[in-house]
Design a protein around this motif. Structure first.
Motif, PDB file in Angstrom:
ATOM      1  N   TRP A  86       0.843  -1.207   0.000  1.00  0.00           N
ATOM      2  CA  TRP A  86       0.000   0.000   0.000  1.00  0.00           C
ATOM      3  C   TRP A  86       0.870   1.245   0.000  1.00  0.00           C
ATOM      4  O   TRP A  86       1.640   1.459   0.949  1.00  0.00           O
ATOM      5  CB  TRP A  86      -0.889  -0.012   1.242  1.00  0.00           C
ATOM      6  CG  TRP A  86      -1.863   1.125   1.308  1.00  0.00           C
ATOM      7  CD1 TRP A  86      -2.682   1.568   0.309  1.00  0.00           C
ATOM      8  CD2 TRP A  86      -2.146   1.947   2.449  1.00  0.00           C
ATOM      9  NE1 TRP A  86      -3.459   2.611   0.762  1.00  0.00           N
ATOM     10  CE2 TRP A  86      -3.162   2.871   2.065  1.00  0.00           C
ATOM     11  CE3 TRP A  86      -1.662   1.982   3.760  1.00  0.00           C
ATOM     12  CZ2 TRP A  86      -3.665   3.818   2.945  1.00  0.00           C
ATOM     13  CZ3 TRP A  86      -2.181   2.929   4.625  1.00  0.00           C
ATOM     14  CH2 TRP A  86      -3.176   3.835   4.228  1.00  0.00           C
ATOM     15  N   ASP A  87       0.785   2.029  -1.049  1.00  0.00           N
ATOM     16  CA  ASP A  87       1.470   3.320  -1.080  1.00  0.00           C
ATOM     17  C   ASP A  87       0.844   4.210  -2.150  1.00  0.00           C
ATOM     18  O   ASP A  87       1.338   4.309  -3.279  1.00  0.00           O
ATOM     19  CB  ASP A  87       2.971   3.141  -1.343  1.00  0.00           C
ATOM     20  CG  ASP A  87       3.731   4.427  -1.038  1.00  0.00           C
ATOM     21  OD1 ASP A  87       3.114   5.509  -1.133  1.00  0.00           O
ATOM     22  OD2 ASP A  87       4.933   4.351  -0.714  1.00  0.00           O
ATOM     23  N   PRO A  88      -0.284   4.863  -1.824  1.00  0.00           N
ATOM     24  CA  PRO A  88      -0.985   5.666  -2.822  1.00  0.00           C
ATOM     25  C   PRO A  88      -0.146   6.825  -3.369  1.00  0.00           C
ATOM     26  O   PRO A  88      -0.289   7.183  -4.550  1.00  0.00           O
ATOM     27  CB  PRO A  88      -2.224   6.184  -2.078  1.00  0.00           C
ATOM     28  CG  PRO A  88      -2.070   5.822  -0.650  1.00  0.00           C
ATOM     29  CD  PRO A  88      -0.999   4.791  -0.539  1.00  0.00           C
ATOM     30  N   VAL A 141       2.231   5.387  -5.937  1.00  0.00           N
ATOM     31  CA  VAL A 141       1.475   5.007  -7.134  1.00  0.00           C
ATOM     32  C   VAL A 141       1.199   6.230  -7.999  1.00  0.00           C
ATOM     33  O   VAL A 141       1.385   6.199  -9.226  1.00  0.00           O
ATOM     34  CB  VAL A 141       0.140   4.314  -6.755  1.00  0.00           C
ATOM     35  CG1 VAL A 141      -0.767   4.173  -7.984  1.00  0.00           C
ATOM     36  CG2 VAL A 141       0.407   2.945  -6.136  1.00  0.00           C
ATOM     37  N   SER A 142       0.795   7.327  -7.373  1.00  0.00           N
ATOM     38  CA  SER A 142       0.466   8.507  -8.180  1.00  0.00           C
ATOM     39  C   SER A 142       1.719   9.049  -8.870  1.00  0.00           C
ATOM     40  O   SER A 142       1.653   9.497 -10.024  1.00  0.00           O
ATOM     41  CB  SER A 142      -0.215   9.579  -7.330  1.00  0.00           C
ATOM     42  OG  SER A 142       0.677  10.080  -6.361  1.00  0.00           O
ATOM     43  N   ALA A 194      -2.922   1.524  -9.425  1.00  0.00           N
ATOM     44  CA  ALA A 194      -1.788   0.694  -9.024  1.00  0.00           C
ATOM     45  C   ALA A 194      -0.667   0.827 -10.039  1.00  0.00           C
ATOM     46  O   ALA A 194      -0.890   1.260 -11.182  1.00  0.00           O
ATOM     47  CB  ALA A 194      -2.221  -0.774  -8.909  1.00  0.00           C
ATOM     48  N   SER A 199      -3.119   1.586  -4.377  1.00  0.00           N
ATOM     49  CA  SER A 199      -3.641   2.761  -3.656  1.00  0.00           C
ATOM     50  C   SER A 199      -4.682   2.401  -2.613  1.00  0.00           C
ATOM     51  O   SER A 199      -4.988   3.206  -1.739  1.00  0.00           O
ATOM     52  CB  SER A 199      -4.283   3.738  -4.647  1.00  0.00           C
ATOM     53  OG  SER A 199      -3.353   4.123  -5.608  1.00  0.00           O
ATOM     54  N   THR A 200      -5.281   1.217  -2.752  1.00  0.00           N
ATOM     55  CA  THR A 200      -6.297   0.786  -1.794  1.00  0.00           C
ATOM     56  C   THR A 200      -5.759  -0.407  -1.028  1.00  0.00           C
ATOM     57  O   THR A 200      -5.207  -1.329  -1.626  1.00  0.00           O
ATOM     58  CB  THR A 200      -7.596   0.394  -2.537  1.00  0.00           C
ATOM     59  OG1 THR A 200      -8.105   1.552  -3.195  1.00  0.00           O
ATOM     60  CG2 THR A 200      -8.645  -0.137  -1.573  1.00  0.00           C
TER      61      THR A 200
END
Ligand SMILES: [Zn+2]
Length: 486
Positions: free
Chosen positions: A335-337, A340-341, A395, A409-410
């Motif tokens: 998990w690492d939003p 990812v962006s 992702a 991201s989720t």
């Protein structure tokens, strides 16, 4: 006949510093009346089961809200109460009803409510009246309190871990509720409290044969239903622990005797029901030995599984794999939003300096700084789990040497290989594949794996119940105390 159904569920790790409010439900899975998809999800399966039989059984179905938040820490009081009251208002509008079917989890804890499900069931009973049949489906990782059992007529928990049977158990529950409402059976429940934690997997023995035996017993000799509540150890509540629930047709003594017999059987397995857990270096070495051409070894990072309420961004296994650049490996989903962006903005093919994972909580380890190649990206990583679909949100896949890493991201666990393959990662070319999941991955990954092994990477989920700082659990409770039944 009039039937009302609703679902409100999450699993609360009271030790996790990831807090949950109403927006976590709305951003997770939130279906106001009439908007639930045709496919079931874990805890909302009663809605789908009830819809499918409404026509043939001739009942009017009233759907309330169905909602689920990814397991995390404590739920806010306002978040729980607003969702609870939304469902209760919907029930009020549907009254009178003959049956209420609830899809709950059984280990939801909110500020001020150690037993959300017991509270909700009691309020449903107060509204629906003593003659209404209240049926509840629970995840087996529940606390199964006296308030839940006393408030409902019938409780059915998932039997399988991995949870491959959520729809089948919802169908069992509906069938029993219909028979009860038609006075064809008179369900009587008995619970045996194992006074400790005795969880097991059904993807391996002895759990597999045990559950097959339970399934064969149901429907015979007046036994209506058997559920094993494995419990959820990462919760500081009074009722934590493993319990066996037997429901018979009017025979309380028989229900109690069978619940005790089965509970003692589970207790006697002791640690024999658990697989070996490998430390990170040991697990990687074993995987390299056991991998076959085209078939990697799948290592489950059990204690960094978002499904257990932790962040799912622990860097321990990524650091371990980076120490072995000679091994073709993959790991996901982490998990690492923010990362990812950045990766999606840079674009597939870009080589970028990136800080990723190890950020969400003090227990997540250190963030990793590296120059990575972005090898895949998607606006929504949607993966199958049994009859349902799970979204990991936007992702990206990144590569460092021979290591492919999936970032999402989720927060959601790695249920099935499309977490990797949908982002272009060829698992057949890997020797080691690390998944962030406890055991739900098993059904979908076992067919592509030379072998499945389980890791003990040290947390952040508390793996050793003897070291968990419980303050509320009813004693005696093993492993804090000697088990009184053994
Ligand atoms: Zn579960």
């Amino acid at each position: 006949m009039r039937v009302f159904t609703a679902s409100l569920a999450t699993e609360t790790n009271t030790f996790a510093p990831l807090f949950v409010d109403r927006s976590a439900f709305e951003g997770g899975f939130y279906c106001p009346p009439g908007t639930h998809p045709d496919t079931p999800t874990l805890c909302s399966a009663p809605t789908v089961a009830a819809r499918r039989r409404a026509g043939s059984e001739g009942y009017a179905l009233f759907e309330g809200t169905a909602t689920w938040a990814e397991p995390a820490g404590l739920v806010s009081q306002e978040g729980y109460e607003s969702l609870r009251d939304e469902i209760l208002d919907q029930l009020k509008a549907a009254l009178p009803v003959d049956i209420v079917l609830l899809g709950l989890h059984g280990s939801m804890v909110a500020r001020g409510y150690d037993d959300c499900e017991g509270d909700l069931i009691a309020r449903v009973r107060a509204l629906a009246g003593p003659d209404c049949v209240i049926g509840v489906e629970l995840d087996m990782h529940c606390h199964l309190t006296a308030e839940m059992v006393g408030g409902a007529d019938i409780i059915v928990a998932f039997k399988e871990f991995p949870h491959t049977d959520f729809l089948a158990r919802a169908e069992d529950l509906l069938e029993l509720c219909l028979k009860t409402a038609r006075k064809q059976v008179k369900p009587v429940s008995a619970v045996f409290d194992c006074r400790g934690l005795a969880a097991f997997m059904t993807s391996r023995e002895p759990g597999r044969s045990f559950v097959d035996r339970l399934l064969a017993m149901e429907g015979q000799d007046g036994i209506l239903s058997i559920s094993v509540a494995h419990g959820f150890q990462a919760a500081d509540v009074a009722d934590v622990g493993t319990k066996v629930l037997v429901i018979t047709d009017g025979d309380a003594a028989k229900a109690a005797a069978l619940a005790k017999q089965l509970g003692l059987e589970i207790l006697r397995w002791g640690q024999g029901a658990s697989p070996k857990h490998y430390k990170p270096e040991e697990g990687i070495a074993a995987a390299v030995d056991l991998a076959q051409p085209g078939k990697p070894v799948v290592l489950a990072d059990r204690w960094d599984n978002p499904g257990g309420g932790v962040a799912g961004d622990s860097s321990v296994m990524v650091e371990a794999l980076l120490r072995h650049p000679e091994i073709p490996a993959a790991i996901g989903a982490l998990w690492d939003p923010v990362a990812v962006s950045l990766c999606r903005a840079a674009g597939v093919g870009a080589e970028i300096p990136l800080r990723f994972i190890g950020k969400a909580a003090p227990s997540s380890g250190r963030p990793i700084d590296a120059v990575v190649t972005v090898t895949g990206a998607t606006a929504d990583l949607l993966i199958p789990f049994e009859q349902s679909w799970v979204s990991l949100g936007p992702a990206a896949a990144i590569r460092i040497g021979q290591l492919d890493i999936v970032l999402a991201s989720t927060r959601a666990q790695t249920f099935s290989p499309p977490v990797f393959t949908d982002l272009g990662i060829d698992l057949g070319a890997k020797k080691v594949v690390v998944v962030k999941s406890s055991n739900h991955f098993h059904a979908a990954f076992a067919p592509i794996a030379a072998q499945v092994l389980y890791l003990d990477s040290g947390g952040p989920y508390p793996p050793d119940s003897s070291k968990i700082p419980y303050t509320k659990v009813k004693r005696p409770f093993s492993p804090l105390d000697p088990n009184p039944w053994l």
